[in-house]
Design a protein around this motif. Structure first.
Motif, PDB file in Angstrom:
ATOM      1  N   MET A  12       9.757  17.917  70.592  1.00 25.85           N
ATOM      2  CA  MET A  12      10.266  19.008  69.718  1.00 25.85           C
ATOM      3  C   MET A  12      10.852  20.553  70.643  1.00 25.85           C
ATOM      4  O   MET A  12      11.713  20.594  69.842  1.00 25.85           O
ATOM      5  CB  MET A  12       8.640  19.455  69.795  1.00 25.85           C
ATOM      6  N   ALA A  13      10.355  20.636  71.213  1.00 27.28           N
ATOM      7  CA  ALA A  13      11.694  20.583  72.821  1.00 27.28           C
ATOM      8  C   ALA A  13      12.510  20.545  72.545  1.00 27.28           C
ATOM      9  O   ALA A  13      13.482  20.720  72.259  1.00 27.28           O
ATOM     10  CB  ALA A  13      10.849  20.785  74.276  1.00 27.28           C
ATOM     11  N   GLU A  14      13.267  18.857  72.738  1.00 26.95           N
ATOM     12  CA  GLU A  14      14.148  18.347  72.898  1.00 26.95           C
ATOM     13  C   GLU A  14      14.997  18.619  70.750  1.00 26.95           C
ATOM     14  O   GLU A  14      16.287  18.702  71.808  1.00 26.95           O
ATOM     15  CB  GLU A  14      14.624  16.513  72.569  1.00 26.95           C
ATOM     16  N   LYS A  15      14.454  18.112  70.337  1.00 29.37           N
ATOM     17  CA  LYS A  15      14.654  19.511  68.696  1.00 29.37           C
ATOM     18  C   LYS A  15      15.368  20.689  68.875  1.00 29.37           C
ATOM     19  O   LYS A  15      16.214  20.777  68.024  1.00 29.37           O
ATOM     20  CB  LYS A  15      13.772  18.632  67.592  1.00 29.37           C
ATOM     21  N   VAL A  16      14.232  21.669  69.978  1.00 30.17           N
ATOM     22  CA  VAL A  16      14.852  22.577  69.767  1.00 30.17           C
ATOM     23  C   VAL A  16      16.098  23.340  70.246  1.00 30.17           C
ATOM     24  O   VAL A  16      17.865  24.028  70.133  1.00 30.17           O
ATOM     25  CB  VAL A  16      13.838  23.588  70.262  1.00 30.17           C
ATOM     26  N   ASP A  74      14.816  25.232  63.983  1.00 26.63           N
ATOM     27  CA  ASP A  74      14.895  26.358  64.304  1.00 26.63           C
ATOM     28  C   ASP A  74      13.884  27.055  65.584  1.00 26.63           C
ATOM     29  O   ASP A  74      14.387  27.430  66.417  1.00 26.63           O
ATOM     30  CB  ASP A  74      14.482  28.202  62.488  1.00 26.63           C
ATOM     31  N   PHE A  75      13.037  26.833  65.078  1.00 26.36           N
ATOM     32  CA  PHE A  75      11.423  26.377  66.422  1.00 26.36           C
ATOM     33  C   PHE A  75      10.588  25.599  66.251  1.00 26.36           C
ATOM     34  O   PHE A  75      10.785  25.269  65.816  1.00 26.36           O
ATOM     35  CB  PHE A  75      11.837  28.301  66.606  1.00 26.36           C
ATOM     36  N   ALA A  76       9.765  26.058  67.515  1.00 21.03           N
ATOM     37  CA  ALA A  76       8.648  25.060  67.304  1.00 21.03           C
ATOM     38  C   ALA A  76       7.805  25.690  68.062  1.00 21.03           C
ATOM     39  O   ALA A  76       7.828  26.671  68.604  1.00 21.03           O
ATOM     40  CB  ALA A  76       8.929  23.446  68.685  1.00 21.03           C
ATOM     41  N   VAL A  77       5.790  24.988  67.630  1.00 21.66           N
ATOM     42  CA  VAL A  77       5.394  25.129  67.911  1.00 21.66           C
ATOM     43  C   VAL A  77       4.208  23.927  68.827  1.00 21.66           C
ATOM     44  O   VAL A  77       4.162  23.341  68.596  1.00 21.66           O
ATOM     45  CB  VAL A  77       4.017  25.546  66.993  1.00 21.66           C
ATOM     46  N   LYS A  99      17.365  27.272  79.245  1.00 26.95           N
ATOM     47  CA  LYS A  99      18.128  26.947  77.658  1.00 26.95           C
ATOM     48  C   LYS A  99      16.704  27.373  76.819  1.00 26.95           C
ATOM     49  O   LYS A  99      17.620  27.337  75.558  1.00 26.95           O
ATOM     50  CB  LYS A  99      18.608  26.012  77.531  1.00 26.95           C
ATOM     51  N   LEU A 100      15.926  27.109  77.638  1.00 26.81           N
ATOM     52  CA  LEU A 100      14.842  27.672  75.965  1.00 26.81           C
ATOM     53  C   LEU A 100      13.786  28.248  76.784  1.00 26.81           C
ATOM     54  O   LEU A 100      13.734  28.402  77.858  1.00 26.81           O
ATOM     55  CB  LEU A 100      13.586  26.534  76.073  1.00 26.81           C
ATOM     56  N   TYR A 158       2.541  27.438  72.424  1.00 23.37           N
ATOM     57  CA  TYR A 158       3.406  28.435  72.354  1.00 23.37           C
ATOM     58  C   TYR A 158       4.664  28.371  71.060  1.00 23.37           C
ATOM     59  O   TYR A 158       4.560  27.210  70.472  1.00 23.37           O
ATOM     60  CB  TYR A 158       4.326  27.670  73.483  1.00 23.37           C
ATOM     61  N   LEU A 159       5.213  29.098  71.109  1.00 22.92           N
ATOM     62  CA  LEU A 159       6.244  29.624  70.098  1.00 22.92           C
ATOM     63  C   LEU A 159       8.107  29.608  70.649  1.00 22.92           C
ATOM     64  O   LEU A 159       7.995  30.382  71.913  1.00 22.92           O
ATOM     65  CB  LEU A 159       6.844  30.844  69.341  1.00 22.92           C
ATOM     66  N   LEU A 160       8.469  27.892  70.757  1.00 29.56           N
ATOM     67  CA  LEU A 160      10.096  27.744  71.665  1.00 29.56           C
ATOM     68  C   LEU A 160      10.747  27.742  71.179  1.00 29.56           C
ATOM     69  O   LEU A 160      10.888  27.664  69.792  1.00 29.56           O
ATOM     70  CB  LEU A 160       9.424  26.348  71.741  1.00 29.56           C
ATOM     71  N   THR A 161      11.918  28.518  71.806  1.00 36.96           N
ATOM     72  CA  THR A 161      12.873  29.144  71.543  1.00 36.96           C
ATOM     73  C   THR A 161      14.465  28.566  71.870  1.00 36.96           C
ATOM     74  O   THR A 161      13.752  28.879  72.726  1.00 36.96           O
ATOM     75  CB  THR A 161      13.465  30.512  70.523  1.00 36.96           C
TER      76      THR A 161
END
Length: 300
Positions: free
Chosen positions: A131-135, A141-144, A153-154, A269-272
């Motif tokens: 999911m981090a890679e998809k962000v 748009d963002f990930a949990v 970058k994150l 964590y909410l990841l952007t």
């Protein structure tokens, strides 16, 4: 015109027609055509080719600066007059690791959609690293996720706490309800795949006690929480699972057991993408999730 300026701003910020097209669910030629339409309306050239990419013309820099200001003022205007809901339509694509994606987000997204029924969601579920890679790749748009990814970058924002506890089949013979960690090494264990926040939390807890996964009798490595539950239920071994996944574990053929001197805690964590603003609807959804707290999990 606002839509064209918003699209222009996204193209400039992402530095890619392809990325913007993917995020909006349209073709790359459609993005190019919209940019040409904006140039025709303004009567100036906004972009020019530079190597494999593009750069802003001097006029493009002026338009971009004013477009950002106009869009910010427009959003603020709509918020102040209570009209933001009229802008709240479209799709929010969220990535999630297994526990938040399967057990938490569906509940919260249902609540959010009651406020904004025109919004559609897409939820992609995988391990935290995926999911981090998809962000990073602008695919969501963002990930949990269940792990921290604070990089250049994150950016990660803590959402809520999770606890992992030992579970075993209700039919497991002679299982001690207050077992010693070293004794666990004799029994077969089911673990999650590399890249999952669940596994990382388990490994970190073991490392604090001078242990490693290789010290244990690994019977199965799987890629989802449901697979872990089914394997434990079938008697293949014990495992550690999130309390969020087993609110009524006895009804699922599983029982919790206490492991002496082992407490496994992690966060979701909410990841952007760092310094990359979300779309209006994604930002509203993100802010809504920040304010939500789960029920039934009491911090130790």
């Amino acid at each position: 015109m606002l839509d064209l300026m918003r699209l222009f701003g996204q193209v400039v910020e992402e530095q890619s027609f392809t990325v913007v097209a993917r995020r909006l669910g349209i073709s790359q030629p459609a993005v190019s055509n919209q940019m040409r339409a904006l140039e025709e309306k303004l009567g100036v050239k906004l972009l020019y080719r530079k190597g494999k990419g593009f750069a802003l013309t001097s006029e493009g820099e002026v338009v971009y600066r004013h477009a950002k200001h106009i869009l910010e003022e427009w959003s603020e205007l709509m918020r102040e007059i209570g009209g933001s809901e009229r802008l709240m339509n479209g799709k929010v694509h969220i990535g999630a690791s297994h526990i938040p994606g399967e057990y938490l987000l569906p509940i919260y997204l249902a609540s959010f959609r009651k406020m904004y029924p025109e919004i559609m969601f897409k939820l992609s579920i995988g391990d935290s690293l995926e999911m981090a890679e998809k962000v990073l790749a602008h695919e969501v748009d963002f990930a949990v996720v269940g792990a921290v990814f604070d990089t250049e970058k994150l950016a990660s924002q803590f959402w809520l706490k999770d606890e992992l506890e030992c579970v075993v089949s209700c039919d497991h013979p002679g299982w001690n309800q207050n077992i010693d960690l070293n004794t666990l090494k004799e029994y077969p264990v089911i673990i999650r795949e590399t890249g999952s926040g669940h596994r990382r939390a388990f490994e970190e807890a073991l490392a604090e006690r001078g242990l490693d996964l290789q010290d244990f009798n690994i019977a199965l490595e799987v890629g989802s929480t449901e697979a872990v539950k089914n394997a434990v239920r079938a008697g293949l071994g014990y495992s550690f699972l999130s309390k969020h996944a087993l609110e009524f574990c006895e009804k699922q053929g599983l029982v919790w057991t206490n492991v002496k001197d082992l407490y496994i805690e992690r966060g979701f964590y909410l990841l952007t993408r760092r310094n990359k603003p979300l779309t209006l609807i994604a930002d509203e959804c993100y802010r809504f999730l920040v304010t939500q707290k789960p029920h039934g999990i009491i911090p130790k």
